[in-house]
Design a protein around this motif. Structure first.
Motif, PDB file in Angstrom:
ATOM      1  N   GLY A 102     -47.285 -31.495   4.992  1.00 12.72           N
ATOM      2  CA  GLY A 102     -47.785 -31.281   3.640  1.00 12.72           C
ATOM      3  C   GLY A 102     -48.105 -29.848   3.276  1.00 12.72           C
ATOM      4  N   LYS A 103     -47.917 -28.905   4.188  1.00 15.04           N
ATOM      5  CA  LYS A 103     -48.222 -27.508   3.876  1.00 15.04           C
ATOM      6  C   LYS A 103     -47.246 -26.945   2.853  1.00 15.04           C
ATOM      7  CE  LYS A 103     -48.827 -22.925   5.934  1.00 15.04           C
ATOM      8  NZ  LYS A 103     -48.826 -22.129   7.196  1.00 15.04           N
ATOM      9  N   PHE A 104     -45.968 -27.329   2.973  1.00 20.61           N
ATOM     10  CA  PHE A 104     -44.949 -26.840   2.046  1.00 20.61           C
ATOM     11  C   PHE A 104     -44.460 -28.006   1.193  1.00 20.61           C
ATOM     12  CE2 PHE A 104     -44.976 -23.758   5.464  1.00 20.61           C
ATOM     13  CZ  PHE A 104     -44.924 -22.542   4.775  1.00 20.61           C
ATOM     14  N   LYS A 105     -45.134 -28.216   0.068  1.00 16.91           N
ATOM     15  CA  LYS A 105     -44.808 -29.332  -0.821  1.00 16.91           C
ATOM     16  C   LYS A 105     -43.810 -28.959  -1.906  1.00 16.91           C
ATOM     17  CE  LYS A 105     -49.121 -31.940  -0.328  1.00 16.91           C
ATOM     18  NZ  LYS A 105     -48.420 -33.124   0.237  1.00 16.91           N
ATOM     19  N   ARG A 106     -43.522 -27.669  -2.050  1.00 17.51           N
ATOM     20  CA  ARG A 106     -42.665 -27.233  -3.157  1.00 17.51           C
ATOM     21  C   ARG A 106     -41.467 -26.431  -2.677  1.00 17.51           C
ATOM     22  NH1 ARG A 106     -46.555 -24.307  -7.310  1.00 17.51           N
ATOM     23  NH2 ARG A 106     -47.168 -23.291  -5.360  1.00 17.51           N
ATOM     24  N   LEU A 107     -41.023 -26.693  -1.462  1.00 18.60           N
ATOM     25  CA  LEU A 107     -39.783 -26.067  -1.000  1.00 18.60           C
ATOM     26  C   LEU A 107     -38.639 -26.986  -1.425  1.00 18.60           C
ATOM     27  CD1 LEU A 107     -38.300 -23.821   0.339  1.00 18.60           C
ATOM     28  CD2 LEU A 107     -38.970 -24.706   2.568  1.00 18.60           C
ATOM     29  N   TYR A 108     -38.368 -26.926  -2.724  1.00 18.89           N
ATOM     30  CA  TYR A 108     -37.565 -27.953  -3.373  1.00 18.89           C
ATOM     31  C   TYR A 108     -36.111 -27.967  -2.925  1.00 18.89           C
ATOM     32  CZ  TYR A 108     -41.456 -28.701  -6.627  1.00 18.89           C
ATOM     33  OH  TYR A 108     -42.680 -29.007  -7.187  1.00 18.89           O
ATOM     34  N   HIS A 109     -35.527 -26.793  -2.617  1.00 18.08           N
ATOM     35  CA  HIS A 109     -34.109 -26.825  -2.269  1.00 18.08           C
ATOM     36  C   HIS A 109     -33.882 -27.320  -0.848  1.00 18.08           C
ATOM     37  CE1 HIS A 109     -34.787 -22.810  -0.421  1.00 18.08           C
ATOM     38  NE2 HIS A 109     -33.590 -22.906   0.135  1.00 18.08           N
ATOM     39  N   PHE A 110     -34.938 -27.506  -0.083  1.00 20.37           N
ATOM     40  CA  PHE A 110     -34.862 -28.213   1.194  1.00 20.37           C
ATOM     41  C   PHE A 110     -35.027 -29.715   0.970  1.00 20.37           C
ATOM     42  CE2 PHE A 110     -34.720 -24.234   3.099  1.00 20.37           C
ATOM     43  CZ  PHE A 110     -34.804 -24.266   4.480  1.00 20.37           C
ATOM     44  N   ASP A 111     -36.117 -30.103   0.311  1.00 19.47           N
ATOM     45  CA  ASP A 111     -36.440 -31.521   0.188  1.00 19.47           C
ATOM     46  C   ASP A 111     -35.495 -32.268  -0.743  1.00 19.47           C
ATOM     47  OD1 ASP A 111     -38.446 -30.828   1.865  1.00 19.47           O
ATOM     48  OD2 ASP A 111     -40.096 -31.220   0.476  1.00 19.47           O
ATOM     49  N   GLY A 112     -34.898 -31.569  -1.717  1.00 21.62           N
ATOM     50  CA  GLY A 112     -33.928 -32.212  -2.590  1.00 21.62           C
ATOM     51  C   GLY A 112     -32.717 -32.719  -1.831  1.00 21.62           C
ATOM     52  N   LYS A 113     -32.398 -32.059  -0.725  1.00 20.67           N
ATOM     53  CA  LYS A 113     -31.298 -32.502   0.133  1.00 20.67           C
ATOM     54  C   LYS A 113     -31.773 -33.576   1.106  1.00 20.67           C
ATOM     55  CE  LYS A 113     -29.180 -27.891  -0.080  1.00 20.67           C
ATOM     56  NZ  LYS A 113     -30.071 -27.406  -1.158  1.00 20.67           N
TER      57      LYS A 113
ATOM     58  N   GLN B 132     -36.874 -10.045  -8.820  1.00 21.67           N
ATOM     59  CA  GLN B 132     -36.595  -9.879 -10.247  1.00 21.67           C
ATOM     60  C   GLN B 132     -36.882 -11.158 -11.017  1.00 21.67           C
ATOM     61  OE1 GLN B 132     -32.499  -8.552 -10.335  1.00 21.67           O
ATOM     62  NE2 GLN B 132     -33.038  -6.428  -9.892  1.00 21.67           N
ATOM     63  N   ASP B 133     -36.722 -12.296 -10.361  1.00 17.71           N
ATOM     64  CA  ASP B 133     -37.003 -13.608 -10.948  1.00 17.71           C
ATOM     65  C   ASP B 133     -38.127 -14.224 -10.126  1.00 17.71           C
ATOM     66  OD1 ASP B 133     -35.170 -16.128 -12.518  1.00 17.71           O
ATOM     67  OD2 ASP B 133     -36.809 -16.584 -11.150  1.00 17.71           O
ATOM     68  N   ARG B 134     -39.299 -14.396 -10.712  1.00 19.63           N
ATOM     69  CA  ARG B 134     -40.470 -14.833  -9.941  1.00 19.63           C
ATOM     70  C   ARG B 134     -40.292 -16.246  -9.373  1.00 19.63           C
ATOM     71  NH1 ARG B 134     -45.132 -12.039  -9.984  1.00 19.63           N
ATOM     72  NH2 ARG B 134     -46.324 -13.945  -9.547  1.00 19.63           N
ATOM     73  N   ALA B 135     -39.662 -17.134 -10.121  1.00 20.66           N
ATOM     74  CA  ALA B 135     -39.450 -18.487  -9.617  1.00 20.66           C
ATOM     75  C   ALA B 135     -38.515 -18.473  -8.409  1.00 20.66           C
ATOM     76  CB  ALA B 135     -38.880 -19.379 -10.717  1.00 20.66           C
ATOM     77  N   PHE B 136     -37.490 -17.651  -8.479  1.00 18.05           N
ATOM     78  CA  PHE B 136     -36.569 -17.506  -7.362  1.00 18.05           C
ATOM     79  C   PHE B 136     -37.300 -16.906  -6.165  1.00 18.05           C
ATOM     80  CE2 PHE B 136     -33.011 -14.940  -5.335  1.00 18.05           C
ATOM     81  CZ  PHE B 136     -32.379 -16.030  -4.768  1.00 18.05           C
ATOM     82  N   GLY B 137     -38.110 -15.889  -6.423  1.00 17.92           N
ATOM     83  CA  GLY B 137     -38.890 -15.274  -5.359  1.00 17.92           C
ATOM     84  C   GLY B 137     -39.829 -16.255  -4.697  1.00 17.92           C
ATOM     85  N   ALA B 138     -40.449 -17.140  -5.485  1.00 20.29           N
ATOM     86  CA  ALA B 138     -41.384 -18.126  -4.944  1.00 20.29           C
ATOM     87  C   ALA B 138     -40.672 -19.147  -4.066  1.00 20.29           C
ATOM     88  CB  ALA B 138     -42.120 -18.824  -6.077  1.00 20.29           C
ATOM     89  N   GLU B 139     -39.495 -19.603  -4.511  1.00 17.49           N
ATOM     90  CA  GLU B 139     -38.731 -20.569  -3.712  1.00 17.49           C
ATOM     91  C   GLU B 139     -38.303 -19.941  -2.387  1.00 17.49           C
ATOM     92  OE1 GLU B 139     -37.065 -24.353  -2.979  1.00 17.49           O
ATOM     93  OE2 GLU B 139     -38.273 -23.747  -4.715  1.00 17.49           O
ATOM     94  N   LEU B 140     -37.833 -18.697  -2.438  1.00 15.81           N
ATOM     95  CA  LEU B 140     -37.416 -18.017  -1.215  1.00 15.81           C
ATOM     96  C   LEU B 140     -38.609 -17.723  -0.305  1.00 15.81           C
ATOM     97  CD1 LEU B 140     -34.661 -15.448  -2.264  1.00 15.81           C
ATOM     98  CD2 LEU B 140     -34.427 -17.819  -1.525  1.00 15.81           C
ATOM     99  N   ALA B 141     -39.724 -17.291  -0.891  1.00 11.45           N
ATOM    100  CA  ALA B 141     -40.906 -16.965  -0.089  1.00 11.45           C
ATOM    101  C   ALA B 141     -41.380 -18.187   0.691  1.00 11.45           C
ATOM    102  CB  ALA B 141     -42.022 -16.433  -0.977  1.00 11.45           C
ATOM    103  N   ASP B 142     -41.360 -19.349   0.046  1.00 15.77           N
ATOM    104  CA  ASP B 142     -41.734 -20.573   0.759  1.00 15.77           C
ATOM    105  C   ASP B 142     -40.780 -20.833   1.919  1.00 15.77           C
ATOM    106  OD1 ASP B 142     -43.968 -21.132  -0.733  1.00 15.77           O
ATOM    107  OD2 ASP B 142     -43.043 -22.686  -1.961  1.00 15.77           O
ATOM    108  N   MET B 143     -39.490 -20.608   1.694  1.00 13.14           N
ATOM    109  CA  MET B 143     -38.509 -20.845   2.755  1.00 13.14           C
ATOM    110  C   MET B 143     -38.746 -19.917   3.947  1.00 13.14           C
ATOM    111  SD  MET B 143     -34.327 -20.471   2.611  1.00 13.14           S
ATOM    112  CE  MET B 143     -34.401 -18.782   1.999  1.00 13.14           C
ATOM    113  N   PHE B 144     -38.979 -18.637   3.681  1.00  9.73           N
ATOM    114  CA  PHE B 144     -39.162 -17.694   4.776  1.00  9.73           C
ATOM    115  C   PHE B 144     -40.489 -17.933   5.499  1.00  9.73           C
ATOM    116  CE2 PHE B 144     -35.908 -15.297   2.390  1.00  9.73           C
ATOM    117  CZ  PHE B 144     -35.031 -15.028   3.430  1.00  9.73           C
ATOM    118  N   ALA B 145     -41.529 -18.341   4.762  1.00 13.13           N
ATOM    119  CA  ALA B 145     -42.799 -18.664   5.412  1.00 13.13           C
ATOM    120  C   ALA B 145     -42.663 -19.936   6.255  1.00 13.13           C
ATOM    121  CB  ALA B 145     -43.896 -18.830   4.367  1.00 13.13           C
ATOM    122  N   TYR B 146     -41.983 -20.931   5.723  1.00 15.20           N
ATOM    123  CA  TYR B 146     -41.721 -22.181   6.445  1.00 15.20           C
ATOM    124  C   TYR B 146     -40.943 -21.919   7.732  1.00 15.20           C
ATOM    125  CZ  TYR B 146     -39.438 -26.813   7.118  1.00 15.20           C
ATOM    126  OH  TYR B 146     -38.955 -28.003   7.611  1.00 15.20           O
ATOM    127  N   SER B 147     -40.097 -20.881   7.712  1.00 13.39           N
ATOM    128  CA  SER B 147     -39.283 -20.561   8.879  1.00 13.39           C
ATOM    129  C   SER B 147     -40.114 -20.076  10.061  1.00 13.39           C
ATOM    130  CB  SER B 147     -38.233 -19.500   8.519  1.00 13.39           C
ATOM    131  OG  SER B 147     -37.306 -20.012   7.589  1.00 13.39           O
TER     132      SER B 147
END
Length: 338
Positions: A144-155, A278-293
């Motif tokens: 439950g720590k990463f609830k919004r890493l959407y491009h992982f969970d969508g798959k 440059q795109d904050r939403a894109f940055g947030a999605e990527l930041a979650d991915m790299f932190a999750y890693s």
């Protein structure tokens, strides 16, 4: 009579690689699905022998028709297409949800449509007849720590979870292939991958621990080889498609030795990465991915995933491109600012 392999997204990175590999085997007839059958890439594939078919991932009936009679189906979903489309962002705003969640909803529904369509022809599928490109489930794997890493969970919510719940017979014929970090992804986030310094050196800045090993994949070169290898394995297995596995610190060391440039890695906070984007939403999605890693890991901490080495141990040829090999042939002029 040739077996029919259906490739979703045949003009994309993963689908195109898979189609090109199966074209090399005369046992297979390749049927490639795309929304734009008259595109230059679609025409090029058709000239090479691909049966290019128009299909709409939002229309399950069109997918059932395209999948009919298939012996093998390769599925891939695209989170980023609705994520960046201006009309989708406008609709997300009207719905009162983030563009990140909107893209998840689209990807999840399209994945379900593919699963439902594949289930409709499960009888024609080979024993290992559904190979799904996917990722680990970030919410579940992180407790439950990463609830919004959407491009992982969508798959992962579809492949494997929806298939296992709704289509058990299809699940028996399914293999799930997680894909590592694409070696070409620096083109999408130049503000984080290779940041040029005043002394002509370069710094990579992610929220991932500098010592945490992560998987890397030369997607265009190796996805096809990997999926072809998986197709010859028993069903019901999960894989990590990786060409090399190493930390970002080691990644930059290899890059520096290949390019002759000084390259270092610096761990930053997720907020730092978001602010740099440059795109904050894109940055947030990527930041979650790299932190999750960092924890539990890009693969969700699953140590049971099979790799190319395991495929080769089974006596199946599965050549992969190492990081160094990729870097030695890549054009770095745009990164250097030439």
């Amino acid at each position: 009579m040739a077996k029919i392999v259906v490739v979703v997204g045949v003009t994309g990175n993963q689908g195109g690689s898979v189609a090109r590999r199966f074209l090399q085997d005369p046992q297979y007839h390749v049927r490639g699905l795309t929304r734009h059958p008259t595109s230059d890439m679609a025409r090029e594939l058709a000239d090479k022998g691909v049966e290019v078919v128009q299909a709409d991932l939002d229309d399950v009936e069109s997918l059932k028709e395209a999948f009919a009679g298939a012996n093998l189906i390769f599925t891939v979903t695209n989170y980023w297409e609705p994520f960046f489309r201006p009309d989708c962002r406008q609709e997300a705003a009207q719905l009162g949800i983030s563009c990140r969640k909107y893209a998840y909803d689209v990807e999840y529904q399209q994945g379900k449509n593919m699963a439902d369509a594949a289930a409709a022809t499960v009888g024609s599928l080979d024993r290992n007849g559904l190979i799904a490109s996917t990722l680990s489930h970030a919410d579940k794997c992180s407790n439950g720590k990463f609830k919004r890493l959407y491009h992982f969970d969508g798959k992962a919510d579809v492949f494997p979870h929806y298939v296992e719940e709704k289509h058990p017979e299809l699940a028996k014929k399914m293999s799930c292939v997680q894909t590592g970090y694409f070696t070409s992804s620096y083109n999408l986030a130049p503000q984080s991958y290779f940041v040029k310094q005043t002394d002509d050196s370069f710094v990579m800045r992610f929220p991932t621990s500098p010592t945490k090993a992560v998987p890397h994949l030369a997607v265009n070169e190796d996805t096809g080889s990997f999926v072809y290898g998986v197709s010859q394995m028993p069903p019901g297995k999960s894989y990590m498609a990786e060409s090399s596995t190493c930390s970002w610190t080691h990644f930059m060391q290899i890059w520096g030795s290949v390019t002759g440039k000084k390259g270092t890695y610096e761990q930053v906070s997720s907020n730092d990465m978001i602010e740099a984007a440059q795109d904050r939403a894109f940055g947030a999605e990527l930041a979650d991915m790299f932190a999750y890693s960092s924890e539990p890991g890009y693969d969700g901490g699953d140590e049971t995933l099979l790799t190319a080495a395991d495929i080769r141990k089974a006596g199946i040829d599965c050549p992969m491109t190492t990081l160094r090999q990729y870097m030695e042939t890549a054009d770095w002029s745009a990164v250097f600012g030439l």
